[in-house]
Design a protein around this motif. Structure first.
Motif, PDB file in Angstrom:
ATOM      1  N   THR A  85       0.874  -1.172   0.000  1.00 24.99           N
ATOM      2  CA  THR A  85       0.000   0.000   0.000  1.00 24.99           C
ATOM      3  C   THR A  85       0.911   1.221   0.000  1.00 24.99           C
ATOM      4  O   THR A  85       1.773   1.362   0.871  1.00 24.99           O
ATOM      5  N   ARG A  86       0.728   2.062  -1.002  1.00 22.88           N
ATOM      6  CA  ARG A  86       1.527   3.294  -1.110  1.00 22.88           C
ATOM      7  C   ARG A  86       0.610   4.465  -0.759  1.00 22.88           C
ATOM      8  O   ARG A  86      -0.355   4.748  -1.474  1.00 22.88           O
ATOM      9  N   VAL A  87       0.916   5.122   0.339  1.00 21.86           N
ATOM     10  CA  VAL A  87       0.089   6.234   0.801  1.00 21.86           C
ATOM     11  C   VAL A  87       0.747   7.541   0.363  1.00 21.86           C
ATOM     12  O   VAL A  87       1.914   7.792   0.682  1.00 21.86           O
ATOM     13  N   ILE A  88       0.005   8.343  -0.401  1.00 19.04           N
ATOM     14  CA  ILE A  88       0.500   9.673  -0.764  1.00 19.04           C
ATOM     15  C   ILE A  88       0.209  10.598   0.415  1.00 19.04           C
ATOM     16  O   ILE A  88      -0.930  10.688   0.889  1.00 19.04           O
ATOM     17  N   GLY A  89       1.252  11.270   0.893  1.00 17.15           N
ATOM     18  CA  GLY A  89       1.072  12.141   2.049  1.00 17.15           C
ATOM     19  C   GLY A  89       2.012  13.331   2.010  1.00 17.15           C
ATOM     20  O   GLY A  89       2.787  13.519   1.064  1.00 17.15           O
ATOM     21  N   ILE A  90       1.919  14.132   3.053  1.00 19.99           N
ATOM     22  CA  ILE A  90       2.818  15.271   3.250  1.00 19.99           C
ATOM     23  C   ILE A  90       3.376  15.132   4.664  1.00 19.99           C
ATOM     24  O   ILE A  90       2.601  14.938   5.612  1.00 19.99           O
ATOM     25  N   VAL A  91       4.688  15.200   4.802  1.00 14.43           N
ATOM     26  CA  VAL A  91       5.289  15.070   6.135  1.00 14.43           C
ATOM     27  C   VAL A  91       6.333  16.163   6.349  1.00 14.43           C
ATOM     28  O   VAL A  91       6.879  16.716   5.393  1.00 14.43           O
ATOM     29  N   HIS A  92       6.591  16.445   7.625  1.00 10.88           N
ATOM     30  CA  HIS A  92       7.748  17.274   7.962  1.00 10.88           C
ATOM     31  C   HIS A  92       8.988  16.422   7.725  1.00 10.88           C
ATOM     32  O   HIS A  92       9.101  15.318   8.260  1.00 10.88           O
ATOM     33  N   HIS A  93       9.912  16.930   6.921  1.00 12.59           N
ATOM     34  CA  HIS A  93      10.989  16.067   6.419  1.00 12.59           C
ATOM     35  C   HIS A  93      11.945  15.598   7.513  1.00 12.59           C
ATOM     36  O   HIS A  93      12.649  14.602   7.328  1.00 12.59           O
ATOM     37  N   GLU A  94      11.972  16.277   8.657  1.00 10.17           N
ATOM     38  CA  GLU A  94      12.877  15.865   9.739  1.00 10.17           C
ATOM     39  C   GLU A  94      12.140  15.220  10.905  1.00 10.17           C
ATOM     40  O   GLU A  94      12.649  14.287  11.524  1.00 10.17           O
ATOM     41  N   ASP A  95      10.962  15.724  11.211  1.00 10.18           N
ATOM     42  CA  ASP A  95      10.315  15.346  12.470  1.00 10.18           C
ATOM     43  C   ASP A  95       9.535  14.035  12.413  1.00 10.18           C
ATOM     44  O   ASP A  95       9.239  13.451  13.456  1.00 10.18           O
ATOM     45  N   VAL A  96       9.156  13.604  11.220  1.00 10.82           N
ATOM     46  CA  VAL A  96       8.373  12.360  11.119  1.00 10.82           C
ATOM     47  C   VAL A  96       9.336  11.203  10.865  1.00 10.82           C
ATOM     48  O   VAL A  96       9.894  11.063   9.780  1.00 10.82           O
ATOM     49  N   LYS A  97       9.536  10.405  11.903  1.00  8.62           N
ATOM     50  CA  LYS A  97      10.530   9.324  11.833  1.00  8.62           C
ATOM     51  C   LYS A  97       9.895   7.967  11.550  1.00  8.62           C
ATOM     52  O   LYS A  97      10.472   7.144  10.851  1.00  8.62           O
ATOM     53  N   VAL A 118      10.467  10.564   1.515  1.00  8.04           N
ATOM     54  CA  VAL A 118      10.188  11.981   1.218  1.00  8.04           C
ATOM     55  C   VAL A 118      10.785  12.305  -0.150  1.00  8.04           C
ATOM     56  O   VAL A 118      11.964  12.049  -0.401  1.00  8.04           O
ATOM     57  N   HIS A 119       9.967  12.854  -1.025  1.00 11.07           N
ATOM     58  CA  HIS A 119      10.427  13.136  -2.386  1.00 11.07           C
ATOM     59  C   HIS A 119      11.577  14.146  -2.363  1.00 11.07           C
ATOM     60  O   HIS A 119      11.584  15.084  -1.559  1.00 11.07           O
ATOM     61  N   SER A 120      12.492  13.955  -3.278  1.00 15.98           N
ATOM     62  CA  SER A 120      13.707  14.784  -3.282  1.00 15.98           C
ATOM     63  C   SER A 120      13.423  16.235  -3.669  1.00 15.98           C
ATOM     64  O   SER A 120      14.143  17.141  -3.257  1.00 15.98           O
ATOM     65  N   ASP A 121      12.370  16.483  -4.441  1.00 12.48           N
ATOM     66  CA  ASP A 121      12.059  17.855  -4.868  1.00 12.48           C
ATOM     67  C   ASP A 121      11.212  18.568  -3.810  1.00 12.48           C
ATOM     68  O   ASP A 121      10.012  18.766  -3.989  1.00 12.48           O
ATOM     69  N   ARG A 122      11.877  18.964  -2.730  1.00 10.79           N
ATOM     70  CA  ARG A 122      11.192  19.669  -1.643  1.00 10.79           C
ATOM     71  C   ARG A 122      11.441  21.171  -1.740  1.00 10.79           C
ATOM     72  O   ARG A 122      10.744  21.978  -1.133  1.00 10.79           O
ATOM     73  N   GLY A 152       7.230  18.184   2.791  1.00 10.12           N
ATOM     74  CA  GLY A 152       7.332  17.719   1.413  1.00 10.12           C
ATOM     75  C   GLY A 152       6.421  16.536   1.159  1.00 10.12           C
ATOM     76  O   GLY A 152       5.917  15.893   2.094  1.00 10.12           O
ATOM     77  N   THR A 153       6.227  16.254  -0.108  1.00 12.46           N
ATOM     78  CA  THR A 153       5.463  15.069  -0.507  1.00 12.46           C
ATOM     79  C   THR A 153       6.206  13.819  -0.054  1.00 12.46           C
ATOM     80  O   THR A 153       7.433  13.754  -0.133  1.00 12.46           O
ATOM     81  N   ALA A 154       5.458  12.843   0.416  1.00  9.24           N
ATOM     82  CA  ALA A 154       6.084  11.584   0.842  1.00  9.24           C
ATOM     83  C   ALA A 154       5.248  10.406   0.382  1.00  9.24           C
ATOM     84  O   ALA A 154       4.016  10.472   0.350  1.00  9.24           O
ATOM     85  N   ASP A 155       5.945   9.337   0.011  1.00 10.21           N
ATOM     86  CA  ASP A 155       5.302   8.035  -0.161  1.00 10.21           C
ATOM     87  C   ASP A 155       5.493   7.283   1.150  1.00 10.21           C
ATOM     88  O   ASP A 155       6.630   7.089   1.597  1.00 10.21           O
ATOM     89  N   ILE A 156       4.392   6.895   1.756  1.00 12.94           N
ATOM     90  CA  ILE A 156       4.432   6.091   2.980  1.00 12.94           C
ATOM     91  C   ILE A 156       4.075   4.674   2.528  1.00 12.94           C
ATOM     92  O   ILE A 156       2.920   4.393   2.206  1.00 12.94           O
ATOM     93  N   VAL A 157       5.095   3.824   2.435  1.00  9.28           N
ATOM     94  CA  VAL A 157       4.931   2.531   1.755  1.00  9.28           C
ATOM     95  C   VAL A 157       4.950   1.395   2.773  1.00  9.28           C
ATOM     96  O   VAL A 157       5.891   1.275   3.566  1.00  9.28           O
ATOM     97  N   CYS A 158       3.900   0.571   2.736  1.00  9.03           N
ATOM     98  CA  CYS A 158       3.778  -0.542   3.681  1.00  9.03           C
ATOM     99  C   CYS A 158       3.559  -1.852   2.939  1.00  9.03           C
ATOM    100  O   CYS A 158       2.724  -1.920   2.022  1.00  9.03           O
ATOM    101  N   ILE A 208       3.124  19.661  -5.895  1.00  6.48           N
ATOM    102  CA  ILE A 208       3.770  18.374  -6.206  1.00  6.48           C
ATOM    103  C   ILE A 208       2.982  17.214  -5.601  1.00  6.48           C
ATOM    104  O   ILE A 208       2.823  16.162  -6.227  1.00  6.48           O
ATOM    105  N   THR A 209       2.454  17.426  -4.404  1.00  3.79           N
ATOM    106  CA  THR A 209       1.634  16.375  -3.782  1.00  3.79           C
ATOM    107  C   THR A 209       0.395  16.102  -4.620  1.00  3.79           C
ATOM    108  O   THR A 209       0.035  14.941  -4.868  1.00  3.79           O
ATOM    109  N   ALA A 210      -0.248  17.169  -5.062  1.00  2.00           N
ATOM    110  CA  ALA A 210      -1.459  17.014  -5.880  1.00  2.00           C
ATOM    111  C   ALA A 210      -1.150  16.277  -7.184  1.00  2.00           C
ATOM    112  O   ALA A 210      -1.911  15.399  -7.611  1.00  2.00           O
ATOM    113  N   LEU A 211      -0.029  16.610  -7.810  1.00  2.00           N
ATOM    114  CA  LEU A 211       0.336  15.941  -9.064  1.00  2.00           C
ATOM    115  C   LEU A 211       0.555  14.448  -8.850  1.00  2.00           C
ATOM    116  O   LEU A 211       0.117  13.617  -9.653  1.00  2.00           O
TER     117      LEU A 211
END
Length: 431
Positions: A78-90, A113-117, A123-129, A258-261
């Motif tokens: 399951t690939r979850v499209i999300g937005i995360v704080h690039h440092e604080d969400v571990k 976290v996508h490299s284009d932040r 930034g946009t993140a894929d949360i992959v489980c 970028i998240t919307a795209l």
């Protein structure tokens, strides 16, 4: 003694390499095991209520969930499209409730976290489980901990679970409509050009627009062309209208474009043969073909296995106009009349023109605005004698005299159909 004392130097090296390999394999195995789904409860009844907002904040305050998608291209995840704080969400965990036995599995996610932040803290993140091996979950909950009560977590439907055949050839993704958008005439002209060129669906991530624009959108929704995705990102984050971070306290760039795209790519992965990623003031104009279908057939034949086609952006300044196609009834409609803007700026020395894309969504993993970040297959830049992006906007080279611009009337090839179609829409909405 381990790797015994007086053995040769060569034997010692071999021994060290062997030990290192064993340690590495053990570590990788433990890492793999740590992300495998684990049963934590059984005999539960899986809840039915689901989160139905397009943007759902988690209680950690640093994660926003857009939507989960089933992705079996590499493994069953399951690939979850999300937005995360690039440092604080571990750490984040997927909670799956599987019927009919009510087993609750928890799977540790990989947060990518996508490299284009562009310097923004979020930034946009894929949360992959990884999904449970003996279950095809229809829903997932996301939590910052592997412990808790699944009934208290927001629950999301996993999209793209059922295989579909592409129902449309071309879908345009527009993100994001904001700033009380009111460029009504140009929007209608773009929509009608998209339809002439072969589009069947336009997906718009809408933050805000004028009342008049709402009326036009309602027309296109009822027609079946437009799908609106509400995009209230400024209710959750401080958004910037710039694409790069200006040290101004904002959280994310360009209204989370970028998240919307990325969401739009996955949303249309199974239902559209191609997805076009561009803005509402941009039109990919074929120069050698009458429409996108014949153009893409030709490009695919020439570039087998390619999943990403890049088109060069060319500015047609809205400050330079012609008297041709000055249609009086259109003058009362807010916005730009693109038929009057057929002079494009020349290329600038040492400046690469940005590009927009037509993609095969099944071959894209992550996208940015002007290129993809991860994809299966190649990316190809389409020559400007085959197609270019007509981008009518404020000039980038505003000091150039008219004589220095390049007259390009490609758009006029479509003028009769375009005028007729635009008039039909205007008389049903605005005039």
């Amino acid at each position: 003694k381990l790797c015994g004392g007086k053995k040769s130097y060569f034997a010692a090296v071999v021994c060290i390499i062997t030990l290192a390999s064993v340690v590495t394999i053990s570590y990788l195995k433990s890492q793999r095991l740590s992300v495998l789904p684990k049963i934590i409860q059984e005999g539960r009844k899986c809840r039915r209520e689901i989160a139905n907002n397009i943007i759902t904040p988690l209680k950690d305050n640093k994660t926003l969930i857009i939507a989960p998608y089933f992705d079996s291209r590499e493994s069953k995840v399951t690939r979850v499209i999300g937005i995360v704080h690039h440092e604080d969400v571990k750490e984040l965990y997927c909670w799956f409730c599987c019927q009919p036995h009510g087993k609750v599995y928890v799977s540790k996610s990989k947060i990518d976290v996508h490299s284009d932040r562009f310097g923004f803290p979020y930034g946009t993140a894929d949360i992959v489980c990884l999904e449970p091996p003996d279950c095809d979950p229809t829903h997932v909950s996301i939590h910052w901990s592997p412990h808790g009560n699944i009934d208290q977590l927001p629950r999301f439907e996993i999209k793209n679970r059922k295989a579909e055949t592409s129902s449309v050839d071309f879908t345009v993704c527009i993100s994001a409509m904001f700033g009380n958008y009111n460029n009504v005439l140009q929007f209608i002209q773009s929509m009608e050009m998209y339809k002439i060129l072969g589009v069947q669906k336009v997906v718009i991530y809408k933050n805000s627009c004028s009342q008049l624009m709402e009326k036009v959108l309602k027309f296109y929704i009822e027609e079946g062309t437009v799908e609106i995705i509400p995009w209230p990102i400024n209710s959750h984050l401080k958004v910037s209208t710039k694409w790069h971070f200006m040290q101004d306290g904002t959280h994310i760039g360009y209204y989370g474009q970028i998240t919307a795209l990325n969401d739009c790519v996955y949303r249309n992965m199974l239902r559209s043969k191609f997805v076009i990623l561009n803005d509402a003031d941009e039109i990919i104009l074929p120069l050698k073909h009458p429409d996108w279908k014949t153009m893409m057939q030709s490009l695919q034949e020439q570039n087998p296995g390619t999943g990403v086609f890049l088109f060069e952006n060319h500015i047609f300044p809205e400050t330079i106009s012609t008297h041709t196609f000055n249609i009086s009834s259109w003058n009362t409609v807010p916005g730009v009349n693109i038929l009057q803007h057929v002079h494009r700026e020349p290329d600038r020395k040492d400046v690469i023109n940005p590009k927009k894309m037509i993609i095969d969504p099944r071959k894209v993993v992550q996208t940015s605005v002007h290129s993809v970040l991860r994809a299966y297959g190649n990316s190809v830049s389409v020559p400007v004698d085959v197609a270019l992006i007509y981008h009518c906007r404020v000039p980038l080279q505003g000091n150039l005299p008219r004589e220095s611009l390049i007259r390009d009337t490609t758009l006029w090839r479509y003028n009769s159909s375009l005028i007729m179609n635009v008039n039909k829409v205007l008389y049903q909405t605005v005039l």
